[in-house]
Design an enzyme around this catalytic site. Structure first.
Site, short mmCIF file in Angstrom:
data_model
loop_
_atom_site.label_atom_id
_atom_site.label_comp_id
_atom_site.label_asym_id
_atom_site.label_seq_id
_atom_site.Cartn_x
_atom_site.Cartn_y
_atom_site.Cartn_z
N ALA A 10 -4.18 -8.68 2.50
CA ALA A 10 -3.79 -9.67 1.49
C ALA A 10 -4.73 -9.70 0.30
O ALA A 10 -4.45 -10.35 -0.70
CB ALA A 10 -3.74 -11.05 2.12
N ARG A 15 -11.51 -4.54 -7.51
CA ARG A 15 -12.39 -3.44 -7.92
C ARG A 15 -11.65 -2.13 -8.15
O ARG A 15 -12.21 -1.19 -8.68
CB ARG A 15 -13.50 -3.26 -6.86
CG ARG A 15 -14.48 -4.41 -6.83
CD ARG A 15 -15.35 -4.42 -5.58
NE ARG A 15 -14.65 -5.00 -4.43
CZ ARG A 15 -15.20 -5.12 -3.22
NH1 ARG A 15 -16.43 -4.69 -3.00
NH2 ARG A 15 -14.51 -5.65 -2.23
N ASP A 102 -7.62 -1.55 4.19
CA ASP A 102 -8.33 -0.64 3.29
C ASP A 102 -9.39 0.18 4.02
O ASP A 102 -10.26 0.76 3.40
CB ASP A 102 -8.96 -1.43 2.12
CG ASP A 102 -10.04 -2.41 2.58
OD1 ASP A 102 -10.13 -2.67 3.80
OD2 ASP A 102 -10.77 -2.93 1.72
N GLU A 154 -23.13 -11.02 4.38
CA GLU A 154 -22.42 -10.32 3.31
C GLU A 154 -23.40 -9.89 2.23
O GLU A 154 -24.32 -10.66 1.87
CB GLU A 154 -21.34 -11.22 2.72
CG GLU A 154 -20.15 -11.39 3.63
CD GLU A 154 -19.61 -10.06 4.14
OE1 GLU A 154 -19.18 -9.24 3.32
OE2 GLU A 154 -19.65 -9.83 5.36
N ASN A 227 -12.75 0.35 -1.74
CA ASN A 227 -12.83 -0.80 -2.63
C ASN A 227 -12.70 -0.37 -4.08
O ASN A 227 -12.28 -1.14 -4.92
CB ASN A 227 -14.15 -1.55 -2.42
CG ASN A 227 -14.22 -2.16 -1.03
OD1 ASN A 227 -13.25 -2.78 -0.57
ND2 ASN A 227 -15.31 -1.95 -0.34
N ARG A 332 13.35 24.83 -6.18
CA ARG A 332 13.73 23.41 -6.07
C ARG A 332 14.55 23.17 -4.80
O ARG A 332 14.95 24.11 -4.12
CB ARG A 332 14.47 23.00 -7.34
CG ARG A 332 13.56 23.04 -8.58
CD ARG A 332 14.35 22.95 -9.86
NE ARG A 332 15.29 21.84 -9.83
CZ ARG A 332 16.34 21.74 -10.63
NH1 ARG A 332 16.59 22.70 -11.52
NH2 ARG A 332 17.15 20.71 -10.54
N TYR A 386 26.56 24.37 -14.97
CA TYR A 386 26.88 23.00 -15.37
C TYR A 386 27.74 23.03 -16.62
O TYR A 386 27.37 23.65 -17.62
CB TYR A 386 25.56 22.27 -15.65
CG TYR A 386 25.67 20.80 -15.95
CD1 TYR A 386 26.43 19.97 -15.13
CD2 TYR A 386 25.01 20.24 -17.03
CE1 TYR A 386 26.53 18.61 -15.40
CE2 TYR A 386 25.10 18.89 -17.30
CZ TYR A 386 25.87 18.07 -16.47
OH TYR A 386 25.95 16.73 -16.75
C1 UD1 Z 1 -15.40 -6.91 4.48
C2 UD1 Z 1 -16.43 -7.64 5.36
C3 UD1 Z 1 -17.72 -6.85 5.34
C4 UD1 Z 1 -17.48 -5.44 5.83
C5 UD1 Z 1 -16.34 -4.76 5.05
C6 UD1 Z 1 -15.95 -3.49 5.75
C7 UD1 Z 1 -15.87 -10.00 5.15
C8 UD1 Z 1 -16.24 -11.29 4.53
N1 UD1 Z 1 -16.63 -8.96 4.82
O1 UD1 Z 1 -15.93 -6.91 3.17
O2 UD1 Z 1 -18.69 -7.48 6.17
O3 UD1 Z 1 -18.66 -4.68 5.70
O4 UD1 Z 1 -15.17 -5.62 5.01
O5 UD1 Z 1 -14.96 -2.80 5.04
O6 UD1 Z 1 -14.92 -9.94 5.92
N2 UD1 Z 1 -8.21 -9.58 2.89
C9 UD1 Z 1 -7.20 -10.44 3.23
N3 UD1 Z 1 -7.27 -11.72 2.77
C10 UD1 Z 1 -8.31 -12.18 2.02
C11 UD1 Z 1 -9.35 -11.29 1.69
C12 UD1 Z 1 -9.29 -9.99 2.15
O7 UD1 Z 1 -6.24 -10.07 3.89
O8 UD1 Z 1 -8.30 -13.37 1.66
C13 UD1 Z 1 -8.13 -8.19 3.35
C14 UD1 Z 1 -8.23 -7.18 2.25
O9 UD1 Z 1 -6.94 -6.85 1.77
C15 UD1 Z 1 -8.91 -6.01 2.92
C16 UD1 Z 1 -9.72 -6.65 4.02
O10 UD1 Z 1 -9.22 -7.95 4.20
O11 UD1 Z 1 -7.96 -5.14 3.50
C17 UD1 Z 1 -11.21 -6.73 3.65
O12 UD1 Z 1 -11.35 -7.48 2.46
P1 UD1 Z 1 -12.35 -7.06 1.30
O13 UD1 Z 1 -12.29 -8.08 0.23
O14 UD1 Z 1 -12.14 -5.65 0.94
O15 UD1 Z 1 -13.74 -7.25 2.07
P2 UD1 Z 1 -15.08 -6.45 1.87
O16 UD1 Z 1 -15.79 -7.00 0.68
O17 UD1 Z 1 -14.81 -5.00 1.89
CA CA Z 2 -13.04 -3.74 1.78
#
Ligand code: UD1
Ligand code: CA
Length: 455
Positions: A10, A15, A102, A154, A227, A332, A386
C-alpha cells in the site's frame, strides 16, 4: 496450523518518482508484486492477502488471481497496514507470514526454513535479518553485548551509533497472530515519519515476555528491496546474473553475463552460445544455437542449431531447426519457419509460414503468406496483403521461384515450381510450372542524352 500470507503493497513509493505504483514496476518482465505473490503461492497458504492503498485501483487490477485485497485507505505505515488486516479479518488466526511487495527475491525455501525455525522455537515473532556491507536506509537490528536481540530501529530515526550496525531488518516476518495481534493496538506514530511502524512490534513482544527470533538469511540478496530506481537496476543485475549462471551450469555458453538478459521462464538448450546484449522473454531456445548480439526474442521458440544473426526482433514466432535469421529481421506474430529456412537481411514477416528450406534472404515483406518448401523468394519481394480494408493471403507453392522485386497482390497463388520474372506485379494466379512476366517492355532511345542535354 493455518498459514496466511500478507503482502504489504500500500505504500506510496515516493522515492521511485513515478506515476506507476512502486509494486507494479516490472522486474525481469513481471511486476514486483507478482514475484512476491508467486513465492507466496509456493507455500500453499490458506489465504494470501495484499494490503493496498496508494493508487489502489491500478494495484487491484494487477493483482493475480487467488489474492484477496485489504484496503488500507490512507497508508500510515507498515504497522497501520497490519492493523487494517486485523480489523478486516477479525477471525484470522494461526501463523501469519508478512512479506513486502517491494522485496521480490525472497524464496519459498527461505520462508519454509523460517516457518520451521519459528515453530521449533515456539516464537511469537520470527524476523529475517541480514548483514549488509551497505545497510543504507534499512531498519537496524539492535542486540545487547551478548548478542541477544533487543529491537529494530528505523534508519530515519536512528542516531549515528545505531546506523553503524550492519545487521538489518529484511521486512519478512513470521507471526503467531494470536499473540501479536493484541500488540498492534499499542503502536504509536511517535517517530520522524509519523508512521505506525510494524518494526516496533518486536520490542513490544519482547517486553511482553514473548520470544522473538531474528533469523539470519543465508543469502542476503534475498532481502534486497526496491525503494529507488537504483535499487531496481541493482535487482535486475542480480536476477539476470543468477539466470545466466544457472544457464551456464546447464551447458549454455554466455559470453558476458552482465549484458545477457534472460527472463525467468525462458529455456535455453545445451551448447547454445549467447552473445552480449541478447534479450529473451518467454523464449524457448533449442540446443546448439548461436544467438548473436542484439537479438530480442519474445514468446517464441527457436529450434536446435539455428543461428540468429545480429539484431533481430522476433515476437510470437516458431522457428525450426538449422534456420538462419537476420541480420536485421523482424519476425512478427504468426511467423512459422520450417527447418533450414533462411530469412534476412532486412526481412519482415507476419502470419507467414515458410516451408522447409525456403529462402527469403534480402529486403522482403511477407505478410499473410503460405509458402511451401524449397521456394526462393527474391530480393525486394512484397506481399501486398492489405487492400485498405481487409487482409488477403498469398500462397506460394513448393519450389517456386519469385524473382527479385516482385509484388504479389493478394489474394493470389503462385503454383508449384512456377517462376515470376523479376519486377513482375503478380495480380493473377500463376499455374504450376509457368513463368509469369508482368512488366513493361524496355525501350532504348539512341542518342537521347546528347539531344536532350547537349552533352
Ligand atoms: C521497511 C522496514 C525496515 C526494513 C525494510 C526492508 C518498517 C517501518 N520498516 O522499511 O525496517 O529494513 O522495510 O525492506 O516497516 N506499506 C504499506 N502500507 C504503509 C506503508 C508501507 O503497505 O502504510 C508497504 C509498502 O508498499 C512496501 C512495504 O510496506 O511494500 C514496506 O514499506 P516501505 O515504506 O518501503 O518501508 P521501508 O522504508 O523500506
Ligand atoms: Ca521498502
Amino acid at each position: 496450523m493455518s498459514v496466511t500470507v500478507v503482502i504489504l503493497a500500500a505504500g506510496e513509493g515516493k522515492r521511485m518518482r513515478s506515476s506507476l505504483p512502486k509494486v507494479l514496476h516490472p522486474l525481469c518482465g513481471k511486476p514486483l508484486v507478482h514475484h512476491v505473490v508467486e513465492t507466496a503461492k509456493r507455500l500453499k497458504p490458506d489465504a494470501i492477502l495484499a494490503v493496498v492503498g496508494s493508487r489502489k485501483e491500478a494495484v487491484l487490477q494487477a493483482l493475480p488471481e487467488g489474492v484477496e485485497a485489504v484496503d488500507q485507505g490512507l497508508p500510515r505505515g507498515t504497522g497501520h497496514a497490519m492493523m487494517r488486516v486485523a480489523e478486516e479479518h477479525p477471525r484470522l488466526g494461526g501463523t501469519v507470514v508478512v512479506l513486502s511487495g517491494d522485496v521480490p527475491l525472497v524464496t519459498a525455501g527461505t520462508l519454509r526454513a523460517m516457518l520451521a525455525h519459528h515453530r521449533r522455537r515456539r516464537a511469537a515473532l520470527t524476523l529475517a535479518t541480514a548483514v549488509l556491507e551497505h545497510p543504507d536506509a534499512y531498519g537496524r537490528i539492535v542486540r545487547d553485548a551478548s548478542g541477544a536481540f533487543l529491537g529494530i530501529r528505523e534508519a530515519s530515526d536512528a542516531p549515528r551509533e545505531i546506523l553503524r550496525i550492519p545487521e538489518v531488518n529484511a521486512g519478512i516476518y513470521v507471526m503467531d497472530w494470536g499473540r501479536l495481534r493484541p500488540l498492534l493496538a499499542t503502536l504509536r506514530p511517535a517517530n520522524r515519519q509519523r508512521e505506525y511502524y510494524l518494526t516496533d512490534l518486536a520490542s513490544r513482544a519482547l517486553g511482553g515476555g514473548m520470544r522473538v527470533e531474528p533469523y539470519i538469511l543465508r543469502d542476503p540478496r534475498e532481502m534486497l528491496g526496491v525503494n529507488t530506481r537504483n535499487d531496481l537496476a541493482n535487482l535486475h543485475r542480480i536476477l539476470y546474473a543468477v539466470r545466466a549462471s544457472e544457464l551456464m551450469e546447464r551447458g549454455v555458453t554466455v559470453l558476458d553475463p552482465a549484458s545477457t538478459f534472460v527472463d525467468p521462464g525462458c529455456s535455453v538448450g545445451r551448447d547454445t552460445i549467447l552473445y552480449p546484449n541478447v534479450h529473451l522473454r518467454g523464449a524457448r531456445i533449442g540446443r546448439g544455437c548461436v544467438i548473436y548480439p542484439g537479438n530480442i526474442v519474445e514468446d517464441s521458440t527457436v529450434g536446435a542449431g539455428t543461428i540468429l544473426n545480429p539484431n533481430n526482433w522476433i515476437e510470437g514466432a516458431r522457428i525450426g531447426k538449422a534456420c538462419r535469421v537476420g541480420p536485421m529481421s523482424h519476425l512478427r506474430p504468426g511467423t512459422v519457419l520450417g527447418d533450414g529456412v533462411r530469412v534476412g537481411n532486412f526481412v519482415e514477416t507476419k502470419k507467414a509460414r515458410l516451408g522447409r528450406g525456403t529462402k527469403a534472404a534480402h529486403l522482403t515483406y511477407l505478410g499473410d503468406a503460405e509458402i511451401g518448401r524449397g521456394a526462393n523468394i527474391g530480393c525486394g519481394t512484397i506481399t501486398c496483403n492489405y487492400d485498405g480494408r481487409q487482409k488477403h493471403v498469398t500462397v506460394i507453392g513448393d519450389g517456386a521461384f519469385i524473382g527479385s522485386d516482385c509484388q504479389l497482390v493478394a489474394p493470389v497463388k503462385v503454383g508449384r515450381g512456377a517462376y515470376t520474372a523479376s519486377g513482375t506485379t503478380v495480380t493473377e494466379d500463376v499455374p504450376p510450372g509457368a513463368l509469369a512476366v508482368g512488366r513493361a517492355r524496355q525501350r532504348n532511345i539512341p542518342g537521347w542524352v546528347k539531344r536532350k542535354r547537349g552533352q
